[in-house]
Scaffold this motif. Structure first.
Motif, PDB file in Angstrom:
ATOM      1  N   THR A 381       0.862  -1.299   0.144  1.00  0.00           N
ATOM      2  CA  THR A 381       0.073   0.135   0.098  1.00  0.00           C
ATOM      3  C   THR A 381       0.863   1.113   0.034  1.00  0.00           C
ATOM      4  OG1 THR A 381      -0.084   0.154   2.268  1.00  0.00           O
ATOM      5  CG2 THR A 381      -1.784  -1.019   1.227  1.00  0.00           C
ATOM      6  N   ALA A 382       2.126   0.967   0.480  1.00  0.00           N
ATOM      7  CA  ALA A 382       2.863   2.341   0.470  1.00  0.00           C
ATOM      8  C   ALA A 382       2.186   3.330   1.502  1.00  0.00           C
ATOM      9  CB  ALA A 382       3.367   2.965  -0.578  1.00  0.00           C
ATOM     10  N   SER A 383       1.768   2.783   2.649  1.00  0.00           N
ATOM     11  CA  SER A 383       1.067   3.762   3.410  1.00  0.00           C
ATOM     12  C   SER A 383       1.135   3.464   4.974  1.00  0.00           C
ATOM     13  CB  SER A 383      -0.452   4.180   2.979  1.00  0.00           C
ATOM     14  OG  SER A 383      -1.191   4.883   4.201  1.00  0.00           O
ATOM     15  N   SER A 384       1.667   3.743   5.684  1.00  0.00           N
ATOM     16  CA  SER A 384       1.533   3.315   7.183  1.00  0.00           C
ATOM     17  C   SER A 384      -0.066   3.473   7.820  1.00  0.00           C
ATOM     18  CB  SER A 384       2.495   4.025   8.031  1.00  0.00           C
ATOM     19  OG  SER A 384       3.829   4.292   7.514  1.00  0.00           O
ATOM     20  N   SER A 385      -0.613   4.431   7.399  1.00  0.00           N
ATOM     21  CA  SER A 385      -1.894   4.783   7.865  1.00  0.00           C
ATOM     22  C   SER A 385      -2.855   3.733   7.415  1.00  0.00           C
ATOM     23  CB  SER A 385      -2.270   6.091   7.551  1.00  0.00           C
ATOM     24  OG  SER A 385      -1.514   7.325   8.044  1.00  0.00           O
ATOM     25  N   GLY A 420      12.259   4.601   8.197  1.00  0.00           N
ATOM     26  CA  GLY A 420      12.415   4.215   6.792  1.00  0.00           C
ATOM     27  C   GLY A 420      12.612   5.689   6.130  1.00  0.00           C
ATOM     28  N   THR A 421      11.727   6.412   6.463  1.00  0.00           N
ATOM     29  CA  THR A 421      11.284   7.808   5.786  1.00  0.00           C
ATOM     30  C   THR A 421      12.525   8.564   6.006  1.00  0.00           C
ATOM     31  OG1 THR A 421       8.971   7.541   5.739  1.00  0.00           O
ATOM     32  CG2 THR A 421       9.858   9.712   5.383  1.00  0.00           C
ATOM     33  N   ALA A 422      12.880   8.623   7.356  1.00  0.00           N
ATOM     34  CA  ALA A 422      14.284   9.508   8.039  1.00  0.00           C
ATOM     35  C   ALA A 422      15.272   8.937   7.148  1.00  0.00           C
ATOM     36  CB  ALA A 422      14.176   9.443   9.375  1.00  0.00           C
ATOM     37  N   ALA A 463       6.111  13.820   8.271  1.00  0.00           N
ATOM     38  CA  ALA A 463       5.550  13.296   6.996  1.00  0.00           C
ATOM     39  C   ALA A 463       4.332  12.353   7.171  1.00  0.00           C
ATOM     40  CB  ALA A 463       6.605  12.550   6.447  1.00  0.00           C
ATOM     41  N   ALA A 464       3.070  12.591   6.549  1.00  0.00           N
ATOM     42  CA  ALA A 464       2.013  11.735   6.609  1.00  0.00           C
ATOM     43  C   ALA A 464       2.343  10.207   6.592  1.00  0.00           C
ATOM     44  CB  ALA A 464       1.142  12.482   6.085  1.00  0.00           C
ATOM     45  N   GLY A 465       1.427   9.495   6.831  1.00  0.00           N
ATOM     46  CA  GLY A 465       1.502   7.993   6.544  1.00  0.00           C
ATOM     47  C   GLY A 465       0.949   7.714   5.231  1.00  0.00           C
ATOM     48  N   ILE A 466       1.009   8.377   4.439  1.00  0.00           N
ATOM     49  CA  ILE A 466       0.265   8.168   3.090  1.00  0.00           C
ATOM     50  C   ILE A 466       1.601   8.213   1.904  1.00  0.00           C
ATOM     51  CG2 ILE A 466      -1.769   9.285   3.617  1.00  0.00           C
ATOM     52  CD1 ILE A 466      -0.379  11.841   2.002  1.00  0.00           C
ATOM     53  N   GLU A 468       4.242   8.247  -0.854  1.00  0.00           N
ATOM     54  CA  GLU A 468       5.195   9.416  -1.226  1.00  0.00           C
ATOM     55  C   GLU A 468       5.243  10.728  -0.485  1.00  0.00           C
ATOM     56  OE1 GLU A 468       6.009   9.762  -5.430  1.00  0.00           O
ATOM     57  OE2 GLU A 468       5.027   7.775  -5.716  1.00  0.00           O
ATOM     58  N   ALA A 469       4.616  10.538   0.894  1.00  0.00           N
ATOM     59  CA  ALA A 469       4.542  11.840   1.622  1.00  0.00           C
ATOM     60  C   ALA A 469       6.093  12.426   1.817  1.00  0.00           C
ATOM     61  CB  ALA A 469       3.763  11.471   3.002  1.00  0.00           C
ATOM     62  N   GLY A 470       7.117  11.259   1.965  1.00  0.00           N
ATOM     63  CA  GLY A 470       8.334  11.639   2.025  1.00  0.00           C
ATOM     64  C   GLY A 470       8.938  12.722   1.035  1.00  0.00           C
ATOM     65  N   LEU A 471       8.452  12.429  -0.049  1.00  0.00           N
ATOM     66  CA  LEU A 471       8.946  13.081  -1.073  1.00  0.00           C
ATOM     67  C   LEU A 471       8.818  14.406  -0.976  1.00  0.00           C
ATOM     68  CD1 LEU A 471      10.375  12.397  -3.576  1.00  0.00           C
ATOM     69  CD2 LEU A 471       8.509  12.092  -4.812  1.00  0.00           C
ATOM     70  N   PHE A 501       9.407   0.140   0.111  1.00  0.00           N
ATOM     71  CA  PHE A 501      10.424  -0.315   1.173  1.00  0.00           C
ATOM     72  C   PHE A 501      10.525   0.582   2.604  1.00  0.00           C
ATOM     73  CE2 PHE A 501      11.655  -2.230  -3.010  1.00  0.00           C
ATOM     74  CZ  PHE A 501      11.808  -3.754  -2.501  1.00  0.00           C
ATOM     75  N   ARG A 502      10.291   1.528   2.349  1.00  0.00           N
ATOM     76  CA  ARG A 502      10.559   2.421   3.447  1.00  0.00           C
ATOM     77  C   ARG A 502       9.255   2.447   4.184  1.00  0.00           C
ATOM     78  NH1 ARG A 502      10.347   7.243  -0.383  1.00  0.00           N
ATOM     79  NH2 ARG A 502       8.805   8.379  -0.041  1.00  0.00           N
ATOM     80  N   THR A 503       8.262   2.309   3.771  1.00  0.00           N
ATOM     81  CA  THR A 503       6.912   2.122   4.585  1.00  0.00           C
ATOM     82  C   THR A 503       7.058   1.017   5.304  1.00  0.00           C
ATOM     83  OG1 THR A 503       5.925   3.338   2.909  1.00  0.00           O
ATOM     84  CG2 THR A 503       4.490   2.268   4.424  1.00  0.00           C
ATOM     85  N   ALA A 504       7.426  -0.273   4.526  1.00  0.00           N
ATOM     86  CA  ALA A 504       7.711  -1.449   5.389  1.00  0.00           C
ATOM     87  C   ALA A 504       8.371  -1.357   6.594  1.00  0.00           C
ATOM     88  CB  ALA A 504       8.137  -2.635   4.462  1.00  0.00           C
ATOM     89  N   VAL A 505       9.690  -0.468   6.390  1.00  0.00           N
ATOM     90  CA  VAL A 505      10.426  -0.387   7.669  1.00  0.00           C
ATOM     91  C   VAL A 505       9.785   0.388   8.669  1.00  0.00           C
ATOM     92  CG1 VAL A 505      12.845   0.565   8.375  1.00  0.00           C
ATOM     93  CG2 VAL A 505      12.736  -0.634   6.381  1.00  0.00           C
ATOM     94  N   ASN A 506       8.825   1.660   8.157  1.00  0.00           N
ATOM     95  CA  ASN A 506       8.414   2.333   9.077  1.00  0.00           C
ATOM     96  C   ASN A 506       7.323   1.297  10.019  1.00  0.00           C
ATOM     97  OD1 ASN A 506       9.584   4.507   8.129  1.00  0.00           O
ATOM     98  ND2 ASN A 506       7.664   5.176   6.800  1.00  0.00           N
ATOM     99  N   CYS A 507       6.493   0.548   9.385  1.00  0.00           N
ATOM    100  CA  CYS A 507       5.583  -0.343  10.047  1.00  0.00           C
ATOM    101  C   CYS A 507       6.233  -1.230  10.924  1.00  0.00           C
ATOM    102  CB  CYS A 507       4.849  -0.822   8.681  1.00  0.00           C
ATOM    103  SG  CYS A 507       3.680  -2.136   9.184  1.00  0.00           S
TER     104      CYS A 507
END
Ligand code: ASP
Length: 538
Positions: A381-385, A420-422, A463-466, A468-471, A501-507
């Motif tokens: 989903t690429a979204s933590s939320s 992941g985002t950081a 960054a929001a959990g949605i 490409e928010a990190g971009l 990948f970064r969302t997976a790490v965030n989660c």
């Protein structure tokens, strides 16, 4: 922490892995067909998203009610925030080390051309300089061609450019205004010495008109600059983070899925309920029941997860293939992707695994297997939320983390804890600097690296959990490091993939946090069941 932990990752995990592999294959080999699955993916994503707001509100409230007294949140709350901060800083450090060692942005051709130019003499030198300049120009062109695959980021770049132009215009208008003022003073002085001279009178009239028009132009430039907004600095991010905690309208926050104010409200509201005794019995029970029903809904939804995930991933890979984004992965971009993946892999499998083992003395591999459905959903989903409902379900039902911990650590983590985002923001900014600085002759100093580390940490919190928010928050990091915002074009094309990948790490980072905090929860807290009256059916 309860002993419920099992390695019961079940068949569902394998179905999801199978779905992802099949979807990637479809995206590569039959992209035209793969993109047709988009609607299926959107339905699945919407079903997940639909549950996020009610689940966050009911779980945070129910979590506080389960504690019986909000003061009991003090210690675990402190541990959670401490964990978020430490792991985010570690992630940024890993990102910086990876990008500094692997140097994906360093252009070997450019370095060789520069060396050649330095060693050359006479005619050779002229030729070498031409080659060097041509190379620099082609790299600059790449930087300027900020292909806009992310609409929000493209808008942000556009706004940033407008802001810069407006600031330049204002400066020029101010200079003109000062010159006109000085000219008027001079003309008046000359006239004072010889008041009858007609040409001097004429000069004063002209100087006055000139000053008038310069004043007007300046006022206009100031208004335009105001409209274009101020440059975003590190203070703006801090201010934003603070403002993100509150809202003037809960419903607006819910509609926009800004979870932080909802979490703050839920904590305060539930804390109030715990002080009101029997009078609020009905609403207390309703919150717990609603939470339990929503969790059952998530379990039901997980049954269709392999299909939903197949549709999401197939359509995204198919789309990327058709847009030529997969081809981007060759060459320098490929090396950049590998660098980020090495960093993310290290953080997930070394740092977080070690943190989990150190604090819980349990096997991190078993824990990873138990959380795998959430990690795979985050990838898809690429979204933590959007993944939050699945993360909560896995944490409680599979990893055996107590509801008390998951109910507030996971919603908060999904919103502010983004390792992941950081890591990605820090590494990507250095990657851009490695490409850009040799053209401008700047050095990548330790100071720049520190600025990037600090802003990347804050940008990740903001960054929001949605997807490409990190971009979008990346623009702040680039600004702070003195890098051109257009340079984001260099990483836009592959961001859709790295985001997963970064969302997976965030989660996964959030789940490890919940497991660690679990050890600090007081055991004497009130369980949800204790809030029910005797004989009351759920
Ligand atoms: N997509 C990420 C998340 O939801 C945020 C980001 O890094 O873009 O966690």
């Amino acid at each position: 922490m309860s002993d419920k932990q099992s390695d019961g990752h079940g068949n569902l995990t394998y179905y999801i892995i199978g779905a992802i592999v099949a979807a990637i294959g479809a995206g590569f080999f039959i992209p035209e067909i793969a993109v047709k699955f988009k609607v299926g993916g959107e339905v699945f994503l919407s079903l997940l998203m639909m549950m996020v707001v009610p689940l966050v509100i009911s779980s945070v409230m129910s979590g506080i009610l389960g504690l019986g007294d909000v003061r009991k949140l003090g210690k675990p709350g402190g541990v959670a925030v401490g964990y978020y901060m430490c792991t985010t800083v570690l992630a940024v450090t890993v990102g910086l080390i990876a990008v500094n060692i692997l140097k994906p942005g360093v252009n070997k051709e450019l370095a060789a051309a520069k060396e050649k130019w330095e060693d050359a003499t006479g005619d050779e030198k002229v030729k070498a300089e031409e080659e060097l300049n041509a190379l620099k120009a082609s790299i600059q062109k790449n930087l300027d061609d900020s292909a806009s695959s992310n609409e929000e980021a493209a808008h942000a770049v556009e706004a940033e450019n407008k802001r810069k132009d407006a600031a330049k215009n204002e400066e020029a208008a101010q200079e003109r205004k000062q010159e006109a003022q000085a000219a008027l003073v001079k003309a008046k002085e000359a006239l004072a010495k010889d008041p009858e001279k007609e040409s001097l009178q004429q000069q004063v009239i002209e100087a006055e008109a000139n000053k008038d028009s310069a004043d007007k132009a300046y006022a206009k430039a100031v208004a335009q600059r105001n409209a274009a907004g101020e440059e975003k600095t590190i203070w703006d991010i801090l201010e934003n983070i603070l403002l993100m905690l509150v809202t003037d309208n809960l419903f607006k926050s819910a509609a926009e899925m800004s979870l932080l104010p909802l979490i703050v409200f839920s904590i305060i509201f539930a804390a109030m309920l715990t002080t009101m005794g029997d009078k609020v019995f009905a609403i207390t029970r309703m919150i717990n029941q609603a939470n339990a029903a929503l969790m059952s809904f998530v379990m039901l939804l997980m049954n269709i997860a392999p299909i939903g995930i197949f549709c999401l991933v197939a359509s995204k890979f198919g789309e990327a293939n058709l847009e030529g984004k997969l081809a981007e992965m060759a060459g320098q971009q490929g090396f950049y992707i590998i660098t980020i993946l090495v960093g993310l892999g290290f953080h997930m499998f070394v740092t977080l695994f070690f943190a989990y083992w150190f604090f819980t003395r349990k096997n991190p591999i078993t824990f990873f297997k138990n959380m795998s459905q959430a990690v795979l959903t985050a990838f898809s989903t690429a979204s933590s939320s959007a993944t939050l409902p699945v993360t909560m379900e896995c944490a409680v039902d599979k990893a055996g983390i107590s509801e008390k911990s998951t109910k507030f650590v996971l919603p908060l983590g999904a919103t502010i804890n983004m390792d992941g985002t950081a890591l990605y923001e820090a590494a990507a900014a250095i990657f851009i600097a490695q490409i850009y600085f040799p053209i401008t002759g700047q050095d990548l100093t330790m100071q720049t690296q520190v600025i990037i580390a600090v802003t990347a940490t804050l940008a990740a919190i903001g960054a929001a959990g949605i997807p490409e928010a990190g971009l979008v928050t990346m623009l702040i990091v680039l600004n702070a490091a003195g890098l051109p915002v257009e340079a984001i074009g260099l990483i836009l094309m592959v961001d859709w993939l790295l985001d997963r990948f970064r969302t997976a790490v965030n989660c996964f980072g959030d789940s490890v946090g919940a497991a660690i905090v679990d050890g600090y929860m007081e055991d004497d807290s009130v369980s949800s069941e204790n809030l029910e009256p005797e004989g009351a059916g759920a």
